[in-house]
Design a protein around this motif. Structure first.
Motif, PDB file in Angstrom:
ATOM      1  N   ASP A 130      17.541  44.216 -22.323  1.00 19.19           N
ATOM      2  CA  ASP A 130      16.568  45.105 -22.952  1.00 19.19           C
ATOM      3  C   ASP A 130      17.261  46.363 -23.501  1.00 19.19           C
ATOM      4  OD1 ASP A 130      13.861  44.852 -23.659  1.00 19.19           O
ATOM      5  OD2 ASP A 130      13.285  46.443 -22.292  1.00 19.19           O
ATOM      6  N   THR A 192      15.172  40.459 -24.084  1.00 17.26           N
ATOM      7  CA  THR A 192      14.180  41.414 -24.583  1.00 17.26           C
ATOM      8  C   THR A 192      12.908  41.331 -23.760  1.00 17.26           C
ATOM      9  OG1 THR A 192      15.004  41.263 -26.854  1.00 17.26           O
ATOM     10  CG2 THR A 192      12.751  42.074 -26.567  1.00 17.26           C
ATOM     11  N   SER A 194       9.063  41.785 -23.631  1.00 14.74           N
ATOM     12  CA  SER A 194       7.923  41.874 -24.552  1.00 14.74           C
ATOM     13  C   SER A 194       6.651  42.292 -23.814  1.00 14.74           C
ATOM     14  CB  SER A 194       7.695  40.533 -25.256  1.00 14.74           C
ATOM     15  OG  SER A 194       7.359  39.527 -24.323  1.00 14.74           O
ATOM     16  N   TRP A 213      10.593  46.507 -31.429  1.00 12.55           N
ATOM     17  CA  TRP A 213      11.632  46.357 -30.410  1.00 12.55           C
ATOM     18  C   TRP A 213      12.289  44.978 -30.499  1.00 12.55           C
ATOM     19  CZ3 TRP A 213      14.141  49.646 -27.494  1.00 12.55           C
ATOM     20  CH2 TRP A 213      14.651  49.319 -26.222  1.00 12.55           C
ATOM     21  N   ARG A 214      11.462  43.925 -30.588  1.00 12.32           N
ATOM     22  CA  ARG A 214      11.989  42.563 -30.693  1.00 12.32           C
ATOM     23  C   ARG A 214      12.768  42.385 -31.993  1.00 12.32           C
ATOM     24  NH1 ARG A 214       6.795  41.418 -28.809  1.00 12.32           N
ATOM     25  NH2 ARG A 214       6.110  40.737 -30.876  1.00 12.32           N
ATOM     26  N   HIS A 217      16.173  44.088 -31.783  1.00 14.51           N
ATOM     27  CA  HIS A 217      17.062  43.293 -30.943  1.00 14.51           C
ATOM     28  C   HIS A 217      17.569  42.073 -31.700  1.00 14.51           C
ATOM     29  CE1 HIS A 217      15.598  44.901 -26.761  1.00 14.51           C
ATOM     30  NE2 HIS A 217      16.156  45.821 -27.515  1.00 14.51           N
ATOM     31  N   HIS A 229      19.125  34.433 -27.332  1.00 13.04           N
ATOM     32  CA  HIS A 229      18.154  35.516 -27.199  1.00 13.04           C
ATOM     33  C   HIS A 229      17.000  35.041 -26.313  1.00 13.04           C
ATOM     34  CE1 HIS A 229      15.602  38.800 -29.438  1.00 13.04           C
ATOM     35  NE2 HIS A 229      15.730  39.024 -28.140  1.00 13.04           N
ATOM     36  N   VAL A 231      13.435  36.101 -24.641  1.00 16.03           N
ATOM     37  CA  VAL A 231      12.330  37.057 -24.742  1.00 16.03           C
ATOM     38  C   VAL A 231      11.359  36.755 -23.603  1.00 16.03           C
ATOM     39  CG1 VAL A 231      10.451  37.943 -26.158  1.00 16.03           C
ATOM     40  CG2 VAL A 231      12.590  37.208 -27.249  1.00 16.03           C
TER      41      VAL A 231
END
Length: 261
Positions: A130, A192, A194, A213-214, A217, A229, A231
């Motif tokens: 994050d 990440t 969420s 934010w996502r 990233h 990645h 999430v």
């Protein structure tokens, strides 16, 4: 308070640049995992993960940046100064090799990116949990400037005594870090969060903020074929603690990628 599996003797100190740095050195393996923490955090933050990290086939170095934990304080806490001190620490404890895996949580990710950008020949892979992104504040302002400015003012009042928070604010203003696009080139695993409304008043945790934010990233690795990645909405920003299993999975994924490569 140290956990049962970490005694006072496990906390070590090294002096670099006339500054005492606190660190823990556990485990063994071909690769060396170097951990960079979030704003104001250090060795103690990672205590709940240390037993698991010690079981991995990797040497793990967790340290407290200058001014954090039991490390000495300094005036210069810029990314470049912190990177220099880390390089000297790794030399001092004989962990200065070409098989480093750098792990950064939150603000620590900016340190990881710039260190790897300066020393790409030493870094085998990057793990970002994050991660903070230098473009986040500008992106939030583009969504709703009044809302973003109001929330940032509130955060500044809450964290005004934290020097690393002030450093992050400067990086937001610059909207750039000197990482030479390293996450587009080196094997990278990114996690990440969420989860919505972790702070139910902050634009950064709103649906719009989390989308930005996502996207930020994803932009770190969008041209990197050697990137993974994850999430998750199961963990908030404190992924190392809230999502311990996923944090360990991110490290295992990196080790698998390096072994397969």
């Amino acid at each position: 308070m140290l956990s049962a599996f970490v005694s006072a003797q496990d906390i070590r100190f090294a002096t670099v640049d006339n500054i005492k740095l606190e660190y823990i050195d556990i485990g063994a393996g071909d690769y060396t995992l170097v951990v960079e923490s979030g704003v104001g955090m250090g060795v103690d933050y990672w205590q709940p993960l240390l037993a698991d990290l010690a079981k991995l086939n990797v040497r793990t170095i967790v340290y407290s940046r200058a001014g954090n934990g039991q490390s000495g304080s300094v005036d210069d806490i810029s990314l470049s100064a912190s990177n220099r001190r880390l390089a000297l620490l790794l030399q001092t404890i004989k962990a200065d090799n070409d098989k480093l895996i750098l792990l950064g949580h939150s603000f620590g990710a900016l340190h990881v990116r710039t260190f790897a950008g300066r020393h790409p020949e030493k870094v085998a892979g990057i793990v970002l949990l994050d991660p903070s992104h230098e473009g986040f504040q500008n992106a939030l302002s583009a969504l709703d400037k009044d809302w973003a400015d109001r929330d940032n003012s509130r955060l500044n009042k809450m964290l005004q005594q934290q020097p690393e928070w002030q450093q992050l604010q400067q990086l937001y203003q610059q909207n750039a870090v000197a990482d030479h696009y390293i996450t587009q080139m080196l094997p990278t695993v990114l996690v990440t969060s969420s989860r919505l409304n972790e702070s139910n008043w902050w634009i950064g945790h709103s649906p719009q903020g989390k989308k930005v934010w996502r996207q930020l990233h994803a932009s770190l690795i969008d041209n990197n074929p050697n990137a993974v990645h994850f999430v998750t909405d199961k963990s908030g920003h404190n992924v190392p603690l809230d999502g311990k299993a996923l944090s360990l999975k991110a490290i295992d994924t990196m080790l698998f990628m390096l072994s397969a490569g």
